[in-house]
Design an enzyme around this catalytic site. Structure first.
Site, mmCIF file in Angstrom:
data_model
loop_
_atom_site.group_PDB
_atom_site.id
_atom_site.type_symbol
_atom_site.label_atom_id
_atom_site.label_comp_id
_atom_site.label_asym_id
_atom_site.label_seq_id
_atom_site.Cartn_x
_atom_site.Cartn_y
_atom_site.Cartn_z
ATOM 1 N N ASP A 60 0.796 -1.238 0.000
ATOM 2 C CA ASP A 60 0.000 0.000 0.000
ATOM 3 C C ASP A 60 0.825 1.282 0.000
ATOM 4 O O ASP A 60 0.275 2.373 0.160
ATOM 5 C CB ASP A 60 -0.973 0.049 1.197
ATOM 6 C CG ASP A 60 -1.966 -1.098 1.157
ATOM 7 O OD1 ASP A 60 -2.260 -1.576 0.048
ATOM 8 O OD2 ASP A 60 -2.431 -1.521 2.232
ATOM 9 N N HIS A 112 29.562 9.309 -6.101
ATOM 10 C CA HIS A 112 28.122 9.353 -5.847
ATOM 11 C C HIS A 112 27.792 8.895 -4.428
ATOM 12 O O HIS A 112 26.838 8.157 -4.200
ATOM 13 C CB HIS A 112 27.362 8.531 -6.907
ATOM 14 C CG HIS A 112 27.303 9.232 -8.233
ATOM 15 N ND1 HIS A 112 26.885 8.635 -9.383
ATOM 16 C CD2 HIS A 112 27.620 10.503 -8.583
ATOM 17 C CE1 HIS A 112 26.958 9.504 -10.388
ATOM 18 N NE2 HIS A 112 27.397 10.641 -9.918
ATOM 19 N N ASP A 142 26.820 18.242 -2.922
ATOM 20 C CA ASP A 142 26.318 18.261 -4.302
ATOM 21 C C ASP A 142 24.809 18.065 -4.184
ATOM 22 O O ASP A 142 24.355 16.954 -3.892
ATOM 23 C CB ASP A 142 26.987 17.131 -5.092
ATOM 24 C CG ASP A 142 26.587 17.131 -6.563
ATOM 25 O OD1 ASP A 142 25.612 17.818 -6.928
ATOM 26 O OD2 ASP A 142 27.253 16.412 -7.350
ATOM 27 N N ASP A 153 21.740 21.795 -10.149
ATOM 28 C CA ASP A 153 22.793 20.821 -9.812
ATOM 29 C C ASP A 153 24.027 21.607 -9.391
ATOM 30 O O ASP A 153 24.780 22.076 -10.236
ATOM 31 C CB ASP A 153 23.064 19.954 -11.060
ATOM 32 C CG ASP A 153 24.076 18.849 -10.807
ATOM 33 O OD1 ASP A 153 24.451 18.636 -9.637
ATOM 34 O OD2 ASP A 153 24.489 18.198 -11.791
ATOM 35 N N HIS A 158 36.132 12.131 -13.968
ATOM 36 C CA HIS A 158 34.870 12.369 -14.685
ATOM 37 C C HIS A 158 35.053 13.508 -15.680
ATOM 38 O O HIS A 158 36.113 14.108 -15.743
ATOM 39 C CB HIS A 158 33.732 12.659 -13.705
ATOM 40 C CG HIS A 158 33.973 13.843 -12.796
ATOM 41 N ND1 HIS A 158 33.892 15.145 -13.226
ATOM 42 C CD2 HIS A 158 34.292 13.911 -11.474
ATOM 43 C CE1 HIS A 158 34.119 15.955 -12.207
ATOM 44 N NE2 HIS A 158 34.391 15.227 -11.132
ATOM 45 N N HIS A 198 27.620 18.135 -17.985
ATOM 46 C CA HIS A 198 26.565 17.464 -18.751
ATOM 47 C C HIS A 198 25.462 18.463 -19.025
ATOM 48 O O HIS A 198 25.373 19.502 -18.358
ATOM 49 C CB HIS A 198 26.030 16.268 -17.939
ATOM 50 C CG HIS A 198 25.732 16.612 -16.499
ATOM 51 N ND1 HIS A 198 24.566 17.214 -16.106
ATOM 52 C CD2 HIS A 198 26.476 16.494 -15.352
ATOM 53 C CE1 HIS A 198 24.583 17.414 -14.789
ATOM 54 N NE2 HIS A 198 25.746 17.004 -14.307
ATOM 55 N N HIS A 247 21.020 14.764 -15.478
ATOM 56 C CA HIS A 247 21.893 14.456 -16.625
ATOM 57 C C HIS A 247 20.953 14.473 -17.822
ATOM 58 O O HIS A 247 20.361 13.470 -18.183
ATOM 59 C CB HIS A 247 22.571 13.104 -16.460
ATOM 60 C CG HIS A 247 23.619 13.120 -15.388
ATOM 61 N ND1 HIS A 247 24.414 12.054 -15.087
ATOM 62 C CD2 HIS A 247 24.012 14.101 -14.535
ATOM 63 C CE1 HIS A 247 25.234 12.373 -14.097
ATOM 64 N NE2 HIS A 247 25.003 13.608 -13.747
ATOM 65 N N GLU A 284 31.789 21.426 -13.870
ATOM 66 C CA GLU A 284 32.066 20.837 -12.560
ATOM 67 C C GLU A 284 33.369 20.047 -12.480
ATOM 68 O O GLU A 284 33.347 18.832 -12.292
ATOM 69 C CB GLU A 284 30.897 19.946 -12.139
ATOM 70 C CG GLU A 284 30.419 18.947 -13.197
ATOM 71 C CD GLU A 284 29.329 18.024 -12.664
ATOM 72 O OE1 GLU A 284 29.517 17.441 -11.584
ATOM 73 O OE2 GLU A 284 28.297 17.863 -13.341
ATOM 74 N N TYR A 288 40.123 14.375 -6.714
ATOM 75 C CA TYR A 288 39.816 13.394 -5.674
ATOM 76 C C TYR A 288 41.086 12.591 -5.437
ATOM 77 O O TYR A 288 41.488 11.797 -6.289
ATOM 78 C CB TYR A 288 38.659 12.488 -6.114
ATOM 79 C CG TYR A 288 37.534 13.284 -6.749
ATOM 80 C CD1 TYR A 288 36.508 13.816 -5.972
ATOM 81 C CD2 TYR A 288 37.530 13.547 -8.128
ATOM 82 C CE1 TYR A 288 35.496 14.579 -6.543
ATOM 83 C CE2 TYR A 288 36.524 14.306 -8.707
ATOM 84 C CZ TYR A 288 35.511 14.821 -7.926
ATOM 85 O OH TYR A 288 34.526 15.589 -8.492
ATOM 86 N N ARG A 313 35.019 19.282 -5.459
ATOM 87 C CA ARG A 313 34.346 19.557 -6.734
ATOM 88 C C ARG A 313 33.661 20.911 -6.607
ATOM 89 O O ARG A 313 33.166 21.263 -5.530
ATOM 90 C CB ARG A 313 33.325 18.463 -7.061
ATOM 91 C CG ARG A 313 32.598 18.684 -8.383
ATOM 92 C CD ARG A 313 31.867 17.427 -8.914
ATOM 93 N NE ARG A 313 30.811 16.936 -8.068
ATOM 94 C CZ ARG A 313 30.908 15.880 -7.281
ATOM 95 N NH1 ARG A 313 32.031 15.169 -7.234
ATOM 96 N NH2 ARG A 313 29.882 15.491 -6.517
ATOM 97 N N GLU A 329 30.781 23.029 -8.772
ATOM 98 C CA GLU A 329 29.847 22.827 -9.884
ATOM 99 C C GLU A 329 28.832 23.958 -9.975
ATOM 100 O O GLU A 329 28.158 24.282 -9.002
ATOM 101 C CB GLU A 329 29.088 21.502 -9.669
ATOM 102 C CG GLU A 329 27.977 21.271 -10.682
ATOM 103 C CD GLU A 329 27.318 19.903 -10.556
ATOM 104 O OE1 GLU A 329 27.213 19.386 -9.432
ATOM 105 O OE2 GLU A 329 26.910 19.359 -11.594
HETATM 106 N N1 GLY Z 1 24.851 15.444 -9.108
HETATM 107 C C1 GLY Z 1 25.309 14.652 -10.161
HETATM 108 C C2 GLY Z 1 26.244 15.369 -10.998
HETATM 109 O O1 GLY Z 1 26.795 16.360 -10.586
HETATM 110 O O2 GLY Z 1 26.450 15.060 -12.141
HETATM 111 MN MN MN Z 2 26.378 17.561 -12.357
HETATM 112 MN MN MN Z 3 26.112 17.608 -9.084
#
Ligand code: GLY
Ligand code: MN
Ligand code: MN
Length: 436
Positions: free
Chosen positions: A36, A240, A257, A268, A347, A351, A358, A381, A385, A403, A405
């Site tokens: 439920d 993440h 983040d 973001d 990374h 994006h 994303h 961003e 690390y 980071r 961003e």
């Molecule tokens: N929060 C996910 C990213 O920065 O791509």
């Molecule tokens: Mn991002």
């Molecule tokens: Mn982010």
């Protein structure tokens, strides 16, 4: 978002589909958490983009130039008992009256009605492979038409991905969309400032997360665009990280983040700052390097620049800085060619940003990085690390994750940072944190 905006999008889509063809798109489904209790419902972004209809169990059909109506919505019929338990739903009347469908049908009648709509159409545009139930039903409906070919009806011969058209539309943000994105950015930025002010050693990461959620909701944005990352010390090296369960220690950095969602549009933002309010010398050096990489990347954001150029600019600044600080050894050019920076910057620079964090949209066209254009929104961003067990660097660097961003709109002349209200220079961060 006003209905007129959805109407404009549908009109554009109809033109792209073309006469003689048909497009289908289904809503998101509810998902059971346990008995439920469902997970919070979030409409499918493509479906919402075209309909503004925020219910599960719905399917939209677009048939350009169909005389009896081009836009049909299959949805749940109004049910008083359901309304009592689960709240309002539009019903067939609401679908035509409030959501401007030309006609609406019960979702339970889908199998009876859809084959008739597909008859004699050439192409079916739909989100191929995304919803196995729709994939399966579509083939059944087509087979059903085929079985009647002796009556003269023809089944569609081509199945085409709807995403290609739709995602190109979603990549370019209209004024109405930018209004929502600015609001998401503004509220998220204010929450980040509040979190910095709240931060002190002894609190838990989840208490900082609570501060963010509190500010989002107090400003009318109840949903997050993605699970917030509140990562103290070495936790920031897990990209993440969402456990958000550790205690904040003086002397560590805190990486946050987090972004709110405003009527299905995301913000973001990432900021990294010292829990004590003062950066240590090694933290400051690495932080300044990431900030310089972000500035270099931001400089590239303007119409006509290939997508990858901002990333390449960040790689160059970071690699050079890592050599200067002694974390990498060798010639900058060769280190870049051999991708040695990837052990600390694994990374990409960012994006597309929009209804999804994303967001959709191609990054390459005909195998070439696409050029930035006015109306696109993206994140910038860069990060560093340094793994806690990295034996090749001095101990003072280990376990630092940083980071920075921001959300950036490509304008006619260059760009606009939508999230600049959160401090990011060393001085501004330290000043903000001293006052509180
Ligand atoms: N929060 C996910 C990213 O920065 O791509
Ligand atoms: Mn991002
Ligand atoms: Mn982010």
């Amino acid at each position: 978002m006003k209905q007129i905006e959805f109407k404009k999008r549908r009109k554009h889509l109809m033109q792209r589909i073309g006469k003689g063809n048909i497009a289908l798109i289904g809503s998101a489904s509810t998902r059971a958490r346990n008995r439920d209790v469902d997970y919070p419902f979030r409409q499918d972004s493509d479906f919402y983009y075209l309909t503004g209809f925020n219910e599960p169990n719905a399917l939209a059909v677009f048939i350009p130039d169909r005389e009896q109506g081009e836009y049909l919505l299959f949805c749940r019929e109004f049910d008083e008992k359901k309304a009592l338990w689960e709240g309002a739903h539009a019903g067939l009347e609401g679908a035509t009256e409030h959501f401007e469908a030309d006609d609406a049908f019960p979702i339970d009648d889908l199998n009876d009605i859809l084959p008739g709509l597909l008859e004699n159409k050439t192409k079916v545009f739909y989100p191929m492979g995304r919803d196995s139930e729709l994939d399966h039903s579509l083939l059944e409906w087509i087979n059903h038409i085929r079985s009647q070919s002796r009556t003269g009806v023809v089944a569609p011969g081509e199945l085409v991905s709807l995403e290609h058209i739709l995602h190109e539309m979603r990549l370019f943000k209209s004024a109405a969309e930018l209004k929502l994105m600015r609001r998401a950015a503004e509220v998220s930025a204010a929450a980040h400032v509040a979190a910095m002010q709240k931060c002190k050693a002894g609190l838990y990461e989840y208490q900082i997360e609570a501060e963010l959620l509190y500010h989002f909701a107090q400003n009318g944005l109840r949903a997050v665009a993605y699970p917030s990352i509140v990562a103290a010390g070495k936790n920031a090296c897990t990209l993440h990280y969402t456990e958000n369960a550790d205690k904040l220690k003086s002397g560590d950095l805190l990486l946050i983040d987090a972004g709110a969602e405003c009527d299905h549009y995301a913000a973001d933002i990432t900021r990294t700052f010292p829990i004590s309010g003062r950066f240590s010398e090694p933290q400051k050096q690495l932080y300044q390097l990431v900030l310089d990489a972000q500035s270099a990347a931001l400089e590239q954001i303007k119409p006509g620049t290939p997508w990858n150029q901002a990333h390449d600019a960040s790689v160059e600044v970071l690699t050079k800085g890592l050599v200067e600080l002694g974390l990498l050894k060798g010639k900058v050019k060769k280190l870049i060619k051999d991708e040695k920076y990837k052990q600390f910057y694994m990374h990409r620079i960012g994006h597309w940003l929009g209804m999804d964090v994303h967001d959709v949209g191609d990054y390459k066209i005909s195998q070439e990085w696409r050029l930035l254009e006015q109306g696109m929104v993206l994140t910038v961003e860069p990060g560093l690390y340094i793994p806690v067990d990295c034996k090749t660097v001095d101990a003072k660097w280990r376990g630092i994750g940083i980071r920075i961003e921001d959300d950036v709109l490509v304008t006619a002349q260059g760009h606009e940072v939508l999230t600049s209200a959160v401090p990011k220079t060393v001085e501004d961060i330290e000043a903000l944190m001293q006052v509180h």
